[in-house]
Design an enzyme around this catalytic site. Structure first.
Site, PDB file in Angstrom:
ATOM      1  N   HIS A  61     -48.035   2.600 -40.998  1.00 47.39           N
ATOM      2  CA  HIS A  61     -48.241   4.126 -40.059  1.00 47.39           C
ATOM      3  C   HIS A  61     -48.434   4.949 -41.153  1.00 47.39           C
ATOM      4  O   HIS A  61     -48.841   6.126 -40.703  1.00 47.39           O
ATOM      5  CB  HIS A  61     -47.161   4.002 -38.993  1.00 47.39           C
ATOM      6  CG  HIS A  61     -47.219   3.481 -37.982  1.00 47.39           C
ATOM      7  ND1 HIS A  61     -46.970   1.981 -37.704  1.00 47.39           N
ATOM      8  CD2 HIS A  61     -47.833   3.927 -36.651  1.00 47.39           C
ATOM      9  CE1 HIS A  61     -47.066   1.795 -36.139  1.00 47.39           C
ATOM     10  NE2 HIS A  61     -47.599   2.959 -35.799  1.00 47.39           N
ATOM     11  N   ASN A  94     -49.901  -0.341 -28.136  1.00 50.61           N
ATOM     12  CA  ASN A  94     -50.874  -0.668 -29.101  1.00 50.61           C
ATOM     13  C   ASN A  94     -51.037  -2.087 -29.348  1.00 50.61           C
ATOM     14  O   ASN A  94     -50.617  -2.583 -30.498  1.00 50.61           O
ATOM     15  CB  ASN A  94     -50.121  -0.135 -30.149  1.00 50.61           C
ATOM     16  CG  ASN A  94     -51.014   0.456 -31.486  1.00 50.61           C
ATOM     17  OD1 ASN A  94     -52.359  -0.050 -31.560  1.00 50.61           O
ATOM     18  ND2 ASN A  94     -50.575   0.882 -32.566  1.00 50.61           N
TER      19      ASN A  94
END
Length: 506
Positions: free
Chosen positions: A376, A345
């Site tokens: 998140h 990521n």
């Protein structure tokens, strides 16, 4: 029939592909997502060939990219896609009203609060634990773009040039974007469903047909052949093939090694420790290919549109990794926690570094992990993962600073070190990420109890026992080294001049 009804009602987007969902036994929202990404891939080729910046104005390219993006979002998420417009419009108003001095702080607060509100509502009101495509996924990318843009405008219009780092100077924005440019940057069809995040300057340079104009171009000027626009076709084919290979791997093995078995009572009681470790590794490795599929396909879509060119490598081959989100081989063979995070990521890691880590004066590692957990989502397992990650990161850094130098004396010693650290890194990553997959507190703590919190305790002891200089002291040492280097270079000149003066006097 009940499962089919649940599958269709769980999807808020179009039901046009319901027969495909039933045929493949996949949730409708995931079918919609994959089909829209494939349509985006075809649209990207059309966008590059028929709306090339050499014969199309930036205004038209902005409009087409935005309209296509919003259509794909509506097809996948239905009226929930309006949240993308509301979040973007709300933060644009905040930027206008608060001014360049404070827009970065308020934009971060508003964008992250709106994202968190949507995540909490989705998790605790609608579908807790439902692991499928949802409208907050694109909002996470939009949040990154909004906050990155606000910080880059603040750097370019409110801070002095000498106070910026080299990276901040490249990305600094010197004027306020128009509303169309802002929505195009956030909601373009290439990145609205799966990202990745990119800098505003990179995106605008792509739209206007001048990629890398704000970056160092010196390596590209060695050969006249390099002035021509490189074709991304070969790279796109390679990435699409890689993404669908990863999809096939995931669909074939994801149910063979379920993560939930790691907390099964019979499994814990009757399985030897070494077998538990091996199964933990296999069960977590088989969850990665779905991320490889999504991110590699998203990268291919951007490349097909002509976005993502990153200059040329040492052999003169074009690089299309400007906004790539992962490096699969570096992940699977990572020999340290840092190397794994640096290749997983990637654009989110860049965002966390630019927005938090580089700007936080105290405890930047802890602050970065906390921001990452908030971004998140609302599942408690995310927070357990990132709190565990803080301890393991500090321990890994301490080991690297204190122990690694002893293994660099010979290649054989370094090979032994690399093998040991690869095993340790893979176990640490799997141990850390289990709550991220299990989502809830109870199952996550049950897993950690079955391991007696061994990695938590061991890493905490290592972090306390092995000394590591704080980050601000390491930065001071680096600055001193940079300042002392010119004086070292000048000393021989000074000696030569003094010798010549003595000769003249004699």
């Amino acid at each position: 029939m009940a499962d089919e009804d649940a599958r269709s009602t769980a999807c808020t987007g179009s039901s046009l592909l319901q027969p495909v969902s039933e045929m493949t036994d996949l949730p409708l929202d995931q079918v919609n997502f994959v089909v829209c990404q494939l349509c985006a891939l075809v649209s990207a080729f059309w966008f590059r060939l028929f709306l090339h910046p050499s014969r199309t104005s930036p205004f038209i390219r902005h409009v087409v990219a935005t309209v296509l993006g919003l259509y794909f979002a509506l097809f996948c998420f239905g009226w929930y896609a309006l949240h993308f417009l509301v979040q973007s419009g709300l933060t644009y108003g905040v930027m206008i009203l608060t001014g360049v001095e404070h827009m970065h702080k308020y934009s971060l607060l508003v964008a992250l609060s709106y994202l968190s509100l949507c995540q909490i509502t989705r998790v605790y009101v609608f579908d807790y634990g439902m692991y499928s495509a949802d409208f907050t996924g694109p909002m996470m990318v939009i949040t990154q773009k909004i906050t990155s843009l606000a910080f880059e405008i603040h750097d370019g219009m409110a801070r002095k040039e000498e106070h910026l780092t080299a990276g901040q100077k490249i990305l600094a924005i010197r004027r306020m974007p128009s509303l169309l440019e802002f929505f195009s940057y956030n909601c373009n069809f290439m990145g609205i469903l799966a990202g990745p995040t990119c800098s505003y300057n990179d995106y605008i340079a792509f739209i206007e047909g001048e990629p890398r104009r704000h970056r160092d171009q010196e390596p590209d000027r060695k050969s006249g052949l390099r002035q021509s626009e490189p074709s991304p076709n070969v790279e796109v084919v390679r990435k699409v093939a890689t993404s669908f290979f990863c999809l096939l791997v995931f669909l074939s093995v994801c149910k063979v090694f379920p993560v939930e078995r790691n907390i099964d009572d019979d499994f814990i009681a009757n399985t030897p420790l070494y077998a538990q470790v091996v199964y933990l590794y296999l069960s977590m490795v088989t969850t990665r290919p779905k991320y490889y599929f999504v991110w590699t396909l998203a990268d291919a879509i951007n490349n097909a549109a002509g976005f993502g060119f990153n200059g040329y490598d040492s052999d003169g081959a074009p690089r299309w990794d400007l906004i790539s989100n992962l490096r699969i081989l570096n992940i699977e063979f990572a020999t340290s926690f840092k190397v794994f995070l640096d290749n997983w990521n990637i654009q989110t890691a860049h965002w966390l570094k630019r927005v938090c880590y580089e700007r936080c004066p105290y405890h930047p590692t802890a602050a970065t992990f906390i921001l990452s957990a908030m971004w998140h989502g609302a599942y408690p397992g995310y927070y357990l993962t990132f709190l565990t990650g803080i301890v393991i990161t500090l321990a890994a850094r301490a080991v690297r600073h204190n122990i690694r130098p002893y293994f660099l004396q010979s290649s054989s010693h370094k090979l032994v070190y690399d093998v040991i650290t690869w095993v340790a890194t893979q176990i640490a990553i799997c141990y850390t990420v289990v709550p991220f997959v299990l989502l809830s507190v109870g199952p996550s703590l049950k897993f950690y109890r079955s391991w007696y919190f061994s990695l938590h305790i061991g890493c905490a002891l290592l972090a306390m026992a092995l000394p590591v200089k704080p980050r601000h002291l390491r930065l001071k040492d680096q600055q001193r080294g940079v300042l002392q280097e010119p004086t070292r270079r000048r000393r021989p000149e000074a000696t030569d001049s003094s010798c010549s003066q003595k000769e003249k006097s004699s």
